[in-house]
Design an enzyme around this catalytic site. Structure first.
Site, PDB file in Angstrom:
ATOM      1  N   GLY A 128       0.647  -1.179   0.048  1.00  0.00           N
ATOM      2  CA  GLY A 128      -0.020   0.013  -0.081  1.00  0.00           C
ATOM      3  C   GLY A 128       0.898   1.232   0.011  1.00  0.00           C
ATOM      4  O   GLY A 128       1.940   1.199   0.650  1.00  0.00           O
TER       5      GLY A 128
ATOM      6  N   ASP B  12      -0.003   3.941   1.283  1.00  0.00           N
ATOM      7  CA  ASP B  12       0.268   4.622   2.414  1.00  0.00           C
ATOM      8  C   ASP B  12       1.356   4.268   3.542  1.00  0.00           C
ATOM      9  O   ASP B  12       1.779   5.130   4.129  1.00  0.00           O
ATOM     10  CB  ASP B  12      -1.100   4.708   3.353  1.00  0.00           C
ATOM     11  CG  ASP B  12      -1.491   3.025   3.398  1.00  0.00           C
ATOM     12  OD1 ASP B  12      -0.910   2.105   2.593  1.00  0.00           O
ATOM     13  OD2 ASP B  12      -2.174   2.491   4.255  1.00  0.00           O
ATOM     14  N   ARG B  13       1.863   3.038   3.353  1.00  0.00           N
ATOM     15  CA  ARG B  13       2.932   2.508   4.184  1.00  0.00           C
ATOM     16  C   ARG B  13       4.241   2.952   3.567  1.00  0.00           C
ATOM     17  O   ARG B  13       4.808   3.314   4.442  1.00  0.00           O
ATOM     18  CB  ARG B  13       2.877   1.098   3.979  1.00  0.00           C
ATOM     19  CG  ARG B  13       1.588   0.242   4.701  1.00  0.00           C
ATOM     20  CD  ARG B  13       1.576  -1.397   4.304  1.00  0.00           C
ATOM     21  NE  ARG B  13       2.815  -1.981   4.861  1.00  0.00           N
ATOM     22  CZ  ARG B  13       3.151  -3.163   4.427  1.00  0.00           C
ATOM     23  NH1 ARG B  13       2.229  -3.989   3.697  1.00  0.00           N
ATOM     24  NH2 ARG B  13       4.188  -3.733   4.923  1.00  0.00           N
TER      25      ARG B  13
ATOM     26  N   THR C 126      -7.195   2.151  10.937  1.00  0.00           N
ATOM     27  CA  THR C 126      -8.171   1.226  10.803  1.00  0.00           C
ATOM     28  C   THR C 126      -7.401  -0.099  10.974  1.00  0.00           C
ATOM     29  O   THR C 126      -7.769  -1.239  11.475  1.00  0.00           O
ATOM     30  CB  THR C 126      -8.968   1.337   9.491  1.00  0.00           C
ATOM     31  OG1 THR C 126      -9.492   2.643   9.646  1.00  0.00           O
ATOM     32  CG2 THR C 126     -10.067   0.420   9.527  1.00  0.00           C
TER      33      THR C 126
END
Length: 261
Positions: A107, A109-110, A134
């Site tokens: 991802g 985001d990581r 989340t």
């Protein structure tokens, strides 16, 4: 006038956005309001008020792990009378080494959170980046900027929902991990307290166990950087820990600075 930018982090549950009127000045998110939206807020009064401070030539940099929400934002951008420049980020925009991982399956985001953590360092050292949302991600990055990968596990909210949905009588218990105001007891005297203690202390134990394993690879000098957790939770981790908010946004802004410099 400097180059203005809107940085947008589209997560599974929320959209976080920040407007920087001069992205090339040193970054201090403490002086830059970060506004949180849900997907249904796109185009509403709060959304428009937030964007009212943007100069006309503002460029957008977006990162998303939620395709349907990203589509809504892009649709709104395309509907504007004045064309808005935008860049949707992927790993090719990031100045990190991804040779150790299947980067197309990681991802963004990581990756951006890792970049946000690395960009804040004054001296190069390996880091373990923990992002509590989340989902909880724990990723290892070498001092040379190689992203090695990590683990993903359910966050407290998902774990609470799972207990409620897959048992007959256990209730859903709400725990705000960013503002605990003291940790729950490890010996709960009622079902709700027992669940709350299990969720929080289970998360602390899981983070500790994973970080210890990653430090075996990175070395004992690896520093732990945590985003999204209350200080009481972090203080119970047996490591040298730094807390830093909005790591993914910081990574987006770092990319924007590189692109526009």
């Amino acid at each position: 006038m400097g180059q203005s930018v809107v940085a947008v982090d589209i997560g599974n549950s929320f959209i976080k956005a920040a407007v920087l009127t001069d992205v090339l000045t040193p970054l201090d998110l403490h002086d830059t309001p970060v506004v949180t939206f849900k997907s249904e807020d796109i185009g509403n009064a709060q959304w428009l008020d937030f964007l009212g401070s943007c100069p006309v030539e503002t460029q957008w940099f977006l990162a998303s792990v939620n395709q349907s929400c990203l589509d809504c934002v892009v649709q709104w951008l395309d509907s504007q009378t004045t064309p808005i420049k935008r860049t949707i980020l992927n790993h090719q925009h990031l100045p990190l080494d991804f040779s150790a991982v299947d980067v197309d399956q990681v991802g963004v985001d990581r990756l951006l959170s890792a970049l946000g953590a690395m960009g804040a360092r004054e001296n190069p050292f390996p880091v373990v980046v923990v992002d509590i949302g989340t989902a909880v991600t724990i990723d290892a990055v070498t001092a040379e900027g190689a992203f090695l990968g990590g683990v993903i596990m359910p966050g407290i909210y998902l774990s609470s929902i799972a207990l409620a949905n897959y048992t007959d009588r256990l209730p859903e218990v709400e725990v705000n991990i960013s503002d605990l105001q003291g940790l729950p007891q490890a010996i709960g005297t009622c079902t709700q307290d027992a669940i709350k203690g299990g969720l929080v202390w289970g998360l602390i134990g899981a983070i500790e166990a994973v970080v210890k394993q990653q430090q075996k690879i990175l070395g004992p000098g690896a520093h732990l950087i945590v985003d999204g957790a209350d200080s009481d939770l972090v203080s119970n981790l047996p490591f040298d820990v730094s807390t830093m908010d909005h790591l993914c946004l910081r990574g987006i802004i770092h990319v924007a600075q590189n692109v526009l410099d």
